[in-house]
Design an enzyme around this catalytic site. Sequence first.
Site, short mmCIF file in Angstrom:
data_model
loop_
_atom_site.label_atom_id
_atom_site.label_comp_id
_atom_site.label_asym_id
_atom_site.label_seq_id
_atom_site.Cartn_x
_atom_site.Cartn_y
_atom_site.Cartn_z
N PHE A 238 0.57 -1.20 0.50
CA PHE A 238 0.00 0.35 0.11
C PHE A 238 0.58 0.87 -0.14
O PHE A 238 0.15 2.28 0.24
CB PHE A 238 -0.97 -0.22 1.23
CG PHE A 238 -1.67 -0.94 1.56
CD1 PHE A 238 -2.80 -1.61 0.75
CD2 PHE A 238 -1.59 -2.53 2.18
CE1 PHE A 238 -3.05 -2.83 0.28
CE2 PHE A 238 -1.70 -3.49 2.69
CZ PHE A 238 -3.25 -3.51 1.84
N THR B 228 -1.69 -7.10 -5.65
CA THR B 228 -2.68 -6.91 -7.00
C THR B 228 -2.96 -8.16 -7.77
O THR B 228 -4.00 -7.75 -9.18
CB THR B 228 -2.09 -5.40 -7.40
OG1 THR B 228 -1.11 -6.29 -8.09
CG2 THR B 228 -1.97 -4.39 -6.43
N ALA C 237 0.61 -2.05 -13.99
CA ALA C 237 -0.48 -2.93 -14.73
C ALA C 237 -0.17 -1.99 -16.08
O ALA C 237 0.23 -3.00 -17.36
CB ALA C 237 -1.92 -3.44 -14.83
N LYS D 298 -5.34 2.35 -18.00
CA LYS D 298 -4.87 4.27 -16.93
C LYS D 298 -4.23 3.16 -15.18
O LYS D 298 -4.30 4.26 -14.67
CB LYS D 298 -6.67 4.63 -16.62
CG LYS D 298 -6.90 5.38 -18.29
CD LYS D 298 -8.17 6.02 -17.75
CE LYS D 298 -8.34 7.12 -19.02
NZ LYS D 298 -9.62 7.53 -18.46
N GLU E 26 -5.42 2.06 -7.24
CA GLU E 26 -5.22 3.43 -6.46
C GLU E 26 -6.42 4.13 -5.75
O GLU E 26 -7.45 4.77 -4.84
CB GLU E 26 -4.45 4.50 -5.58
CG GLU E 26 -2.90 3.98 -5.38
CD GLU E 26 -1.73 4.78 -5.52
OE1 GLU E 26 -1.60 5.33 -5.16
OE2 GLU E 26 -0.89 4.42 -6.87
MO1 MOS Z 1 1.07 3.31 -3.71
S1 MOS Z 1 0.71 4.28 -2.37
O1 MOS Z 1 1.67 4.72 -5.00
O2 MOS Z 1 2.21 2.64 -3.59
#
Ligand code: MOS
Length: 753
Positions: free
Chosen positions: A237, A465, A507, A716, A720
């Site tokens: 994160f 992810t 991605a 895109k 986040e």
């Molecule tokens: Mo993310 S907060 O840009 O790892």
Amino acid sequence: MADDTGLIGKPAVRIDGVAKVTGEARYASDEPVPNPAFAFLVTSPIASGRVRSIDQTAARAVPGVLDILTHENVAGEITPPKAPDQGKTTTTLESDKVWHDGQIVAVVVAETFEGAREAAHRINIAYDVQPPAASFDSPGAQEEPRKLGPEKKDPVKGDFATAFAAAPVKIDARYATPTQHHNPIELFTTTCVWDGPKLTVYEPTQTMYGLKAGVAKQLGLDPANVRTVSRYVGGAFGSKGMLTSRTAWIAIAARRLKRPVKLVATRDQGFTIATYRAETRHHLQLGATPDGRLTALRHEGWEVTSRPSGYNVGGTDTTARMYACPNVATKVNIVHADRNTPGFMRAPPDTPYMFALESAMDELSYALNLDPIELRRINDTQTDPIDGKPFSSRSLMKCFDQAAARFGWAKRNPKPGSMRDGDWLIGYGCATACYPSNIGPAAARLSLTPRGKAVIQLAAHEIGTGAYTTIAITVADRLGLKLEDVKVVLGDSDLPPVPVAGGSNNAASTAHVAAKACEEIRAKLAAAAVAANDTPFAGLDPATLKVTAAGLVGPGGKREPLDKAMARVSGGPLEVHVENAPEGLKPGALAGLYQGQADMVRGTARKDVTAFAFGAQLVEVRVHARTCEVRAPRVVSAFAAGTIVNPLTAYSQFMGGATWGLSSALHEATEVDPRTARYVNDNLADYLVPVNADVGSLEVIMVPEEDNRVNPMGIKGIGEIGIVGMNAAVANAVYHATGRRIRELPIRIEKLL
Ligand code: MOS
């Protein structure tokens, strides 16, 4: 672009899912190393001052203790690490200075973890204590405007002061967000192994090459002698996006002992040895015409940072660009306190700054007597209001319309406090979500066997992810293979570099380099085929040939088995090594990638377009009329983010983002003791996060969007955006339910009583 026959855009289960649930997937501290010693950190109980003396006698007497590192015996062995903004930061162990609570002041190494821990508690350290400044408003905290590099300016347009003075309708309000900590389930770990001059670091990271370069620099090593390995990361994160001080200390411990050393820091140590989301304050001024058009917008922000660091997130780059407005002013200030240096945390700028803007927009909707979605429609624009460039694509109102239909927004009675179910006051709130679309350079190695099996290798990052799967999908799509015939190898700095897995670029950056590698293989096979005379393709345009599992395929159903086509160019598997430099990249960025730099093409700083993903988040809250308990039974979020490589893992990202947004709005805050500048609730029992009962129905709509301007594949990025609108959507719903405007997060009972 996704098409009906390809795999891009089709939901696929994670190719690493079985490895993860069976324990076969190795996280950094799972890597087996021979005969490791175990480290335990000793951290400072004071936030400001100096180490006066260290008495190791009792600690050294603990059986199995091998070494104790302090500034007295290792100072001068390292160059201090940099802050996330590459500037100065708090440093540990190089001197007797204590910058913040929980600073590493010693490292104990022992035969066992338990021995190291016991010895750590038996070290006697005396301190000279200075009164610390904890945060905003603390005596001794120092405020200054942030410093901007030569290429960067505060977004500004027109003449805000005149326009605001003349505006018939105005909002002038202040907002605040608290300190928050990421708390990934995988703790902050480091294992170091030396083999002569060569150092291997097993550490969970979002930046394989950044960690490699950073450790080499700190220890004065040739980067060629440093290897970093991080095949799986158990949540990051942003918290594992940069080098922190512990790594060099474990490397030095292993060098002194001539033996591998393993550190698994504790949960509470993670609050102070890594980074966090700093508390912010905002002053928002909006001016509008009576029919709802914005005429003036000013956003000033304040962010806490450590004493030496100028780190800030500066979310005005986003908020100044959200709506059509001819007069815009922005400013960002930092406030130095005796704290550890903050850093990236999911949508670092957008999450706090959009809370302020989207709360103020909601306040404006009531001042104008307009539906909040309609206010956003009136001020929607396809042109970046600061730069005048077109948005690469912007489907914001499509997101609002689809989310509103699914949510039943039309049933909303606009009057605050008017909707009720027994003792529960009902509120509907909404907010815009957005995140800039970034893409970086990347390199990869791809091989294809004559039997149609592919292996792609690159130093990319699986931080939960689904990176293994999106990369496999891209290769399978482009080479016409089955997903299970593609092997993906990531997480090792011996592999070709990719940028930090941050800023939602992962991605896009990895898909483009993977696609380019596939194209190189196709082009080689096609060129050889059309030049040969033993094929059905002789003399054809090589661009008309495609690689599939069944072989090389050309116009009119012409076909040649793969092994035959490949024999022409290779004695066995065909391997290519490619680099991809997206259009608009600064000169030198590709070379910099190998040095651990992360220059990207940023959605807010392009010459041709401004590129953002957009979304709409709608929330129903219920506030108990007597106890003021707040529940959030229903969330509907809609996002348009260009090509979605894997809708299954994308759904998880969006859902996780919205869940974290509920948490941020209603639960989360790291409490900072104003007297001692220490974190009080530095554990998962006291740091409130939502459980299943706190999250009711959560729906995600993926609005189809084709964007051929953002990048060739139209990706895109989605890591986040899911969190961004939630803080404001919840606060706006609470206002609608109760008529109480809460401008400071989190929204807990005591703020409503
Ligand atoms: Mo993310 S907060 O840009 O790892």
